[in-house]
Design a protein around this motif. Structure first.
Motif, PDB file in Angstrom:
ATOM      1  N   ILE A 116       0.826  -1.215   0.000  1.00 45.32           N
ATOM      2  CA  ILE A 116       0.000   0.000   0.000  1.00 45.32           C
ATOM      3  C   ILE A 116       0.855   1.257   0.000  1.00 45.32           C
ATOM      4  CG2 ILE A 116      -1.595   1.357   1.419  1.00 45.32           C
ATOM      5  CD1 ILE A 116      -2.858  -1.348   2.247  1.00 45.32           C
ATOM      6  N   PHE A 117       1.807   1.329   0.920  1.00 42.48           N
ATOM      7  CA  PHE A 117       2.602   2.549   1.022  1.00 42.48           C
ATOM      8  C   PHE A 117       3.575   2.702  -0.142  1.00 42.48           C
ATOM      9  CE2 PHE A 117       1.595   2.050   5.689  1.00 42.48           C
ATOM     10  CZ  PHE A 117       0.701   3.107   5.715  1.00 42.48           C
ATOM     11  N   SER A 118       3.989   1.598  -0.743  1.00 43.00           N
ATOM     12  CA  SER A 118       4.841   1.690  -1.933  1.00 43.00           C
ATOM     13  C   SER A 118       4.065   2.303  -3.096  1.00 43.00           C
ATOM     14  CB  SER A 118       5.350   0.300  -2.334  1.00 43.00           C
ATOM     15  OG  SER A 118       6.238  -0.217  -1.377  1.00 43.00           O
ATOM     16  N   VAL A 119       2.819   1.883  -3.274  1.00 39.91           N
ATOM     17  CA  VAL A 119       2.005   2.417  -4.368  1.00 39.91           C
ATOM     18  C   VAL A 119       1.719   3.894  -4.159  1.00 39.91           C
ATOM     19  CG1 VAL A 119      -0.266   2.285  -5.473  1.00 39.91           C
ATOM     20  CG2 VAL A 119       0.980   0.190  -4.954  1.00 39.91           C
ATOM     21  N   ILE A 120       1.382   4.285  -2.922  1.00 40.25           N
ATOM     22  CA  ILE A 120       1.121   5.697  -2.642  1.00 40.25           C
ATOM     23  C   ILE A 120       2.381   6.525  -2.875  1.00 40.25           C
ATOM     24  CG2 ILE A 120       0.509   7.363  -0.843  1.00 40.25           C
ATOM     25  CD1 ILE A 120      -1.284   5.225   0.383  1.00 40.25           C
ATOM     26  N   SER A 121       3.523   6.006  -2.446  1.00 34.99           N
ATOM     27  CA  SER A 121       4.786   6.715  -2.654  1.00 34.99           C
ATOM     28  C   SER A 121       5.084   6.871  -4.140  1.00 34.99           C
ATOM     29  CB  SER A 121       5.924   5.946  -1.963  1.00 34.99           C
ATOM     30  OG  SER A 121       7.158   6.607  -2.132  1.00 34.99           O
ATOM     31  N   ALA A 122       4.869   5.809  -4.912  1.00 37.64           N
ATOM     32  CA  ALA A 122       5.108   5.876  -6.356  1.00 37.64           C
ATOM     33  C   ALA A 122       4.203   6.912  -7.007  1.00 37.64           C
ATOM     34  CB  ALA A 122       4.884   4.498  -6.983  1.00 37.64           C
ATOM     35  N   LEU A 357      15.786   0.698   0.662  1.00 38.10           N
ATOM     36  CA  LEU A 357      16.398   0.773  -0.665  1.00 38.10           C
ATOM     37  C   LEU A 357      15.804  -0.284  -1.585  1.00 38.10           C
ATOM     38  CD1 LEU A 357      18.556   2.132  -2.420  1.00 38.10           C
ATOM     39  CD2 LEU A 357      20.209   0.444  -1.556  1.00 38.10           C
ATOM     40  N   LEU A 358      15.606  -1.485  -1.072  1.00 35.16           N
ATOM     41  CA  LEU A 358      15.036  -2.570  -1.866  1.00 35.16           C
ATOM     42  C   LEU A 358      13.606  -2.234  -2.307  1.00 35.16           C
ATOM     43  CD1 LEU A 358      15.626  -5.433  -2.931  1.00 35.16           C
ATOM     44  CD2 LEU A 358      14.599  -6.318  -0.822  1.00 35.16           C
ATOM     45  N   VAL A 359      12.804  -1.737  -1.375  1.00 35.11           N
ATOM     46  CA  VAL A 359      11.440  -1.337  -1.701  1.00 35.11           C
ATOM     47  C   VAL A 359      11.457  -0.164  -2.682  1.00 35.11           C
ATOM     48  CG1 VAL A 359       9.305  -0.350  -0.767  1.00 35.11           C
ATOM     49  CG2 VAL A 359      10.472  -2.177   0.466  1.00 35.11           C
ATOM     50  N   GLY A 360      12.423   0.743  -2.480  1.00 40.52           N
ATOM     51  CA  GLY A 360      12.519   1.919  -3.342  1.00 40.52           C
ATOM     52  C   GLY A 360      12.756   1.574  -4.798  1.00 40.52           C
ATOM     53  N   LEU A 361      13.473   0.481  -5.057  1.00 34.76           N
ATOM     54  CA  LEU A 361      13.688   0.067  -6.446  1.00 34.76           C
ATOM     55  C   LEU A 361      12.367  -0.277  -7.123  1.00 34.76           C
ATOM     56  CD1 LEU A 361      16.863  -2.186  -5.977  1.00 34.76           C
ATOM     57  CD2 LEU A 361      16.758   0.143  -6.907  1.00 34.76           C
ATOM     58  N   GLY A 362      11.514  -0.989  -6.408  1.00 33.24           N
ATOM     59  CA  GLY A 362      10.196  -1.303  -6.957  1.00 33.24           C
ATOM     60  C   GLY A 362       9.347  -0.061  -7.126  1.00 33.24           C
ATOM     61  N   VAL A 363       9.415   0.856  -6.160  1.00 33.08           N
ATOM     62  CA  VAL A 363       8.666   2.115  -6.228  1.00 33.08           C
ATOM     63  C   VAL A 363       9.096   2.925  -7.448  1.00 33.08           C
ATOM     64  CG1 VAL A 363       8.375   4.364  -5.100  1.00 33.08           C
ATOM     65  CG2 VAL A 363       8.165   2.255  -3.770  1.00 33.08           C
ATOM     66  N   ALA A 364      10.402   2.949  -7.728  1.00 33.26           N
ATOM     67  CA  ALA A 364      10.911   3.706  -8.873  1.00 33.26           C
ATOM     68  C   ALA A 364      10.327   3.197 -10.187  1.00 33.26           C
ATOM     69  CB  ALA A 364      12.439   3.627  -8.906  1.00 33.26           C
TER      70      ALA A 364
END
Length: 586
Positions: A116-122, A357-364
């Motif tokens: 959820i938070f990854s999608v909102i961040s993206a 950092l790992l999650v951030g790669l997917g968010v990017a």
């Protein structure tokens, strides 16, 4: 682990603060939460949501009344559901859920939060990229997927900055974000005020608004018209109420904001959420709709595909670039930080930095696709629906179990490796929500209400069958002893810390405060001049250009001096804390 005596005291002293209740000396009064919620809920998403209401064809009275009622319900939900549990436990939802439901439930819940938070961040990164792309003359991205390689590069570059800040510089960004709320409030309000005369001229032939009825006429015929982008009848008041209530379901019914409200001194602090709901989700949504409609008319672009960056540029000039980038980055970083914490909880072999950092790669990667931010309404609603059963489980165990004679923390007392009733309740509740959604018996905005009720009933019945109705006197006595020793530990901490905040009353600090206040007042006055003192189209254009030219300098002055003032105040507090520590050690 020692369970009694000095051994337990040593264990408590070694525990992470997040695992313990918030101590009394760290509690805050309601103004703290008023500022906190204003900062969090006035964000770049408001441009998207405001324009979406226009595209969906909400009528003017549906918006004015529907948003008022829906956001009032959200405030009541924070006040009556989230705040009491947060104050009575003084724990975050993550910690309380772990105590109630154990490792398996916490593991699944953390993965849900990662997503959820990854999608909102993206989505927020993409919103920021829509503003930056204007500087590089990159074409607007009207499709759900990127249509220009340059936009992909730009989105990845913006994402890289956000990820690096979330990994290494989050504390500094948090301090910066805390001063954004007043400026964001002013800018969102001013944007609507600046573009209203432009809309009025297209309807009435004059750039002035004589009274409220004229505003209703202008907004109702050009913005919130009651018809969608295809010319069909739009959504009604019940849909508007439902979304306004459901937009933050995961925070109130889902209890995520226990993490914030556990610091409240009194339950009335839950009402302070009205700064976020009634301004960020009422004034800002309406103002964003006005800005979006005016920009769509001028650029001859469908509001359904209009980008937040374009809207902000047209409404606020260069300050519009700042508002989209700042609001997008601060929201993206806070949500990516949350996603990183949740990821680290399910991957303990990674540090928080590596997990982020790992999650951030997917968010990017996700941030390269514009359809993410354009789907914010259903995304927020479905995210809330996913987490609402967890709130129901917590509500049942916290409020109902003592009244029914059941034992709180029964699964832990019984030594169960997995809280099967909790896991089954989550699955059953989501299945129930899916059936309701597919059967189309009610708008999906309201699905969280019956789903929450079902989760409470299901968990109560299942937990009774698995042992919640049994008594665990020895375990309960150990729990009371643990809580008593935590209170004693907090009392020791309080004696070694400053009694309260120290105000910086120096002349320089007062001058700094006066300058940043002026940075807010001047744009507000200029916006008033544009709205009420533009006699004709030429006068309106002159006043608007003056607003654009001066507001950007006021914006720069505000952020420089507000951040300077924040750092000085923090230095005073740190100095006092160091003095108290030195004094107590003598």
């Amino acid at each position: 682990m020692a369970t009694t005596g000095p051994g337990l005291d040593r264990h408590i002293a070694q525990m992470d603060d997040e695992q313990l209740p918030v101590p009394p000396h760290k509690l805050h009064r309601w103004p703290h939460f008023a500022g906190l919620y204003a900062a969090e809920h006035v964000a770049a998403t408001e441009f998207v949501i405001g324009a979406t209401f226009v595209a969906l064809g909400a009528g003017i009275w549906d918006i004015l009344i529907g948003l008022l009622v829906g956001n009032a319900l959200a405030v009541l939900s924070f006040w009556l559901i989230t705040t009491p549990i947060a104050i009575e436990t003084r724990l975050s939802l993550f910690t309380y859920l772990h105590r109630i439901a154990g490792d398996s439930m916490a593991w699944l819940y953390n993965w849900a939060n990662v997503i959820i938070f990854s999608v909102i961040s993206a989505a927020m990164i993409t919103v920021s990229a829509t503003a930056v792309r204007i500087l590089f003359d990159i074409p607007a991205q009207a499709q759900p997927y990127p249509t220009d390689p340059a936009f992909v590069v730009l989105a990845l570059a913006v994402a890289a900055i956000v990820v690096l800040i979330a990994v290494y510089g989050f504390n500094a960004l948090t301090e910066f974000a805390s001063i954004c709320a007043p400026w964001l409030m002013v800018m969102f309000t001013a944007g609507g005020m600046v573009l209203l005369p432009e809309l009025a001229e297209s309807v009435t032939g004059t750039t002035t608004l004589g009274d409220f009825s004229t505003f209703i006429e202008v907004a109702g015929s050009t913005v919130f018209t009651g018809t969608d982008v295809d010319g069909e009848p739009g959504i009604g008041i019940w849909e508007v109420i439902g979304f306004a209530w459901a937009a933050n379901t995961f925070s109130h019914f889902g209890l995520i904001d226990m993490a914030l409200l556990r610091y409240a001194k009194r339950k009335r602090s839950g009402l302070a959420t009205s700064t976020g709901m009634m301004f960020g989700h009422y004034v800002a949504w309406i103002s964003a709709g006005l800005m979006g409609a005016a920009t769509a008319a001028v650029t001859q672009t469908s509001i359904a595909v209009l980008e937040p960056g374009e809207v902000a540029w047209h409404a606020l000039g260069a300050s519009g670039f700042v508002i989209v980038v700042v609001a997008g980055w601060t929201t993206a970083n806070s949500n990516l930080y949350r996603a990183g914490l949740a990821a680290q909880a399910v991957m303990p072999r990674f540090s928080r930095n590596k997990a982020t950092l790992l999650v951030g790669l997917g968010v990017a990667v996700i941030s390269c696709f514009p359809f993410i931010y354009r789907s914010m309404l259903p995304l927020l609603t479905y995210a809330g629906l996913l987490l609402v059963p967890i709130g129901g489980i917590i509500f049942a165990e916290h409020h109902l179990f003592p009244r029914l004679g059941f034992s709180r923390f029964w699964a832990r007392y019984k030594g169960l490796a997995h809280n099967v009733p909790a896991l089954a309740t989550w699955a059953l509740s989501l299945a129930f929500a899916c059936v309701l959604n597919l059967s189309d018996v009610m708008p999906f905005y309201y699905l969280f209400v019956p789903t929450w009720c079902v989760s409470i009933a299901a968990y109560t019945l299942l937990a009774k069958r698995f042992g919640a109705a049994e008594a665990y006197p020895e375990a309960e006595a150990s729990e009371r002893d643990f809580q008593a020793r935590v209170e004693a530990f907090h009392a020791q901490q309080a004696a070694q810390e400053p009694a309260g905040p120290t105000r910086d009353t120096s002349t320089l600090s007062r001058v700094i405060k006066a300058v940043w206040i002026l940075g807010l007042v001047v744009p507000s006055l200029l916006a008033v001049k544009v709205l009420f003192f533009s006699a004709d189209l030429a006068g309106y254009q002159a006043n608007r250009e003056l607003f654009y030219d001066i507001t950007i300098w006021c914006t720069l002055a505000y952020f420089v001096f507000a951040y300077w003032g924040l750092k000085r105040a923090k230095a005073v507090q740190e100095g006092r804390a160091a003095f108290v520590t030195q004094t107590s050690s003598r």
